[in-house]
Design a protein around this motif. Structure first.
Motif, PDB file in Angstrom:
ATOM      1  N   GLN A  47       0.823  -1.208   0.000  1.00 35.88           N
ATOM      2  CA  GLN A  47       0.000   0.000   0.000  1.00 35.88           C
ATOM      3  C   GLN A  47       0.866   1.271   0.000  1.00 35.88           C
ATOM      4  O   GLN A  47       0.625   2.209  -0.752  1.00 35.88           O
ATOM      5  N   HIS A  48       1.876   1.305   0.863  1.00 36.02           N
ATOM      6  CA  HIS A  48       2.660   2.545   1.013  1.00 36.02           C
ATOM      7  C   HIS A  48       4.116   2.393   0.598  1.00 36.02           C
ATOM      8  O   HIS A  48       4.982   3.178   1.031  1.00 36.02           O
ATOM      9  N   ASP A  49       4.430   1.388  -0.233  1.00 35.00           N
ATOM     10  CA  ASP A  49       5.830   1.242  -0.623  1.00 35.00           C
ATOM     11  C   ASP A  49       5.972   0.460  -1.928  1.00 35.00           C
ATOM     12  O   ASP A  49       5.097  -0.341  -2.279  1.00 35.00           O
ATOM     13  N   ILE A  50       7.053   0.747  -2.642  1.00 38.17           N
ATOM     14  CA  ILE A  50       7.381   0.028  -3.876  1.00 38.17           C
ATOM     15  C   ILE A  50       8.867  -0.308  -3.821  1.00 38.17           C
ATOM     16  O   ILE A  50       9.676   0.515  -3.376  1.00 38.17           O
ATOM     17  N   LYS A  51       9.208  -1.527  -4.192  1.00 35.50           N
ATOM     18  CA  LYS A  51      10.631  -1.903  -4.302  1.00 35.50           C
ATOM     19  C   LYS A  51      10.898  -2.259  -5.762  1.00 35.50           C
ATOM     20  O   LYS A  51      10.232  -3.121  -6.313  1.00 35.50           O
ATOM     21  N   LEU A  52      11.882  -1.567  -6.374  1.00 34.66           N
ATOM     22  CA  LEU A  52      12.151  -1.714  -7.794  1.00 34.66           C
ATOM     23  C   LEU A  52      13.314  -2.677  -8.061  1.00 34.66           C
ATOM     24  O   LEU A  52      14.225  -2.796  -7.243  1.00 34.66           O
ATOM     25  N   GLU A  53      13.290  -3.256  -9.252  1.00 35.34           N
ATOM     26  CA  GLU A  53      14.438  -4.056  -9.718  1.00 35.34           C
ATOM     27  C   GLU A  53      15.664  -3.151  -9.781  1.00 35.34           C
ATOM     28  O   GLU A  53      16.792  -3.554  -9.454  1.00 35.34           O
ATOM     29  N   LEU A  54      15.444  -1.858 -10.125  1.00 23.84           N
ATOM     30  CA  LEU A  54      16.556  -0.893 -10.197  1.00 23.84           C
ATOM     31  C   LEU A  54      17.206  -0.639  -8.836  1.00 23.84           C
ATOM     32  O   LEU A  54      18.403  -0.335  -8.751  1.00 23.84           O
ATOM     33  N   ASP A  55      16.448  -0.785  -7.733  1.00 21.88           N
ATOM     34  CA  ASP A  55      17.043  -0.661  -6.392  1.00 21.88           C
ATOM     35  C   ASP A  55      18.123  -1.740  -6.225  1.00 21.88           C
ATOM     36  O   ASP A  55      19.235  -1.458  -5.783  1.00 21.88           O
ATOM     37  N   VAL A  56      17.768  -2.966  -6.611  1.00 17.93           N
ATOM     38  CA  VAL A  56      18.687  -4.105  -6.440  1.00 17.93           C
ATOM     39  C   VAL A  56      19.893  -3.949  -7.372  1.00 17.93           C
ATOM     40  O   VAL A  56      21.045  -4.107  -6.955  1.00 17.93           O
ATOM     41  N   ARG A  57      19.607  -3.576  -8.644  1.00 22.12           N
ATOM     42  CA  ARG A  57      20.709  -3.421  -9.609  1.00 22.12           C
ATOM     43  C   ARG A  57      21.668  -2.310  -9.154  1.00 22.12           C
ATOM     44  O   ARG A  57      22.887  -2.443  -9.232  1.00 22.12           O
ATOM     45  N   SER A  58      21.104  -1.222  -8.620  1.00 24.82           N
ATOM     46  CA  SER A  58      21.947  -0.103  -8.166  1.00 24.82           C
ATOM     47  C   SER A  58      22.819  -0.518  -6.992  1.00 24.82           C
ATOM     48  O   SER A  58      23.999  -0.177  -6.937  1.00 24.82           O
TER      49      SER A  58
END
Ligand code: LIP
Length: 276
Positions: A47-58
């Motif tokens: 609901q209040h958060d998103i985790k991106l593939e780009l977070d992991v790649r970065s």
């Protein structure tokens, strides 16, 4: 009794560590600029958060660079741990702070990298877990603003020395507040928000803790408050704020490196609080 990490064979050269951290932040900054308007793959959405593939790649990019330069250190990041967990030194990394902003193409996000040491020199202020922050780097690739600090030296923005504001009264203050990611933290923080909004000039909810801390350090904001924030969101920005003459109060507030925190120019500290 928590086992103390063994002392490192040699102390880390902090100038070189800062140079490597800035290099890593700029590499990820470039990736963020290239992808701001792009469609992004989400690994998890709540609901209040998103985790991106780009977070992991970065984070992988940062790990690769820092571990090549300092193979003996540990790394604690939002996207997981790496490196030599026996080391007294640990990098504390938030590869993309302000991920929800970034996911929506809002150019208010940054890279945050800190280096901490367990059992630092006597008299050095530490977190409750015994670690002290020795260097901090926060890079906003969209404004091309780079904040840096080495413990004991003045904080800098793009090389220029920065200082907190001199505002003494809440009535003239701009205060940033964060609501973290859970319904529980939202409900705990809202009553104080409703009280504070009448006491200050303006409240700003920007969605990136590390930038809120550097904005207080630069005198743009006068204070920033958040409950339920994580160590990787605040470690670098906290040192930058202290090195700009500000006050950085933090207290453990739950598992997994969770904290409650009041950051200010120091003059407003007594007029502020953080919800329990
Ligand atoms: C964000 C923090 C922000 C907080 C968000 C989130 P992320 O970090 O910078 O202050 O309100 O809930 O924790 O997840 O973008 O690294």
């Amino acid at each position: 009794m928590k086992a103390t990490k063994k002392a490192p064979n040699s102390e880390i050269n902090l100038r070189e560590a800062q140079r490597q951290a800035v290099g890593a932040a700029r590499v990820v900054g470039e990736l963020m600029r290239r992808n701001l308007a792009a469609k992004k793959r989400a690994n998890t959405v709540t609901q209040h958060d998103i985790k991106l593939e780009l977070d992991v790649r970065s984070q992988k990019l940062i790990e690769k660079k820092l571990r090549a330069a300092f193979p003996q250190t540990a790394l604690l990041g939002e996207e997981g741990v790496a490196g030599n967990s026996d080391s007294a030194y640990r990098w504390v990394v938030d590869p993309i702070d302000g991920t929800v902003n970034f996911a929506y193409g809002i150019p208010h996000a940054c890279v945050s990298i800190a280096l901490q040491r367990e059992n630092p020199k006597a008299g050095t202020e530490t977190y409750a877990d015994g670690y002290a922050t020795l260097l901090g780097v926060v890079y906003d690739p969209f404004a091309d603003e780079l904040w840096t600090a080495l413990r004991g030296q003045p904080a800098r923005l793009n090389g220029r020395i920065i200082r907190v504001s001199k505002r003494r009264n809440l009535q003239e203050a701009i205060v940033s507040i964060g609501f973290a990611k859970s319904r529980e933290t939202l409900e705990a923080t809202l009553p104080y928000f409703l009280e504070l909004v009448h006491q200050v000039r303006k409240i700003r909810i920007m969605g990136a803790a590390a930038l809120a801390l550097t904005y207080v350090a630069t005198g743009r904001f006068d204070a920033y408050i958040e409950r339920g924030i994580r160590l990787w969101d605040i470690a670098a920005g906290g040192l930058i704020l202290q090195s700009a003459g500000g006050d950085f109060w933090q207290q453990p507030a739950g598992p997994d490196h969770t904290y409650r925190m009041i950051a200010s120019n120091g003059l407003l500290r007594r007029q502020l609080r953080v919800p329990d």
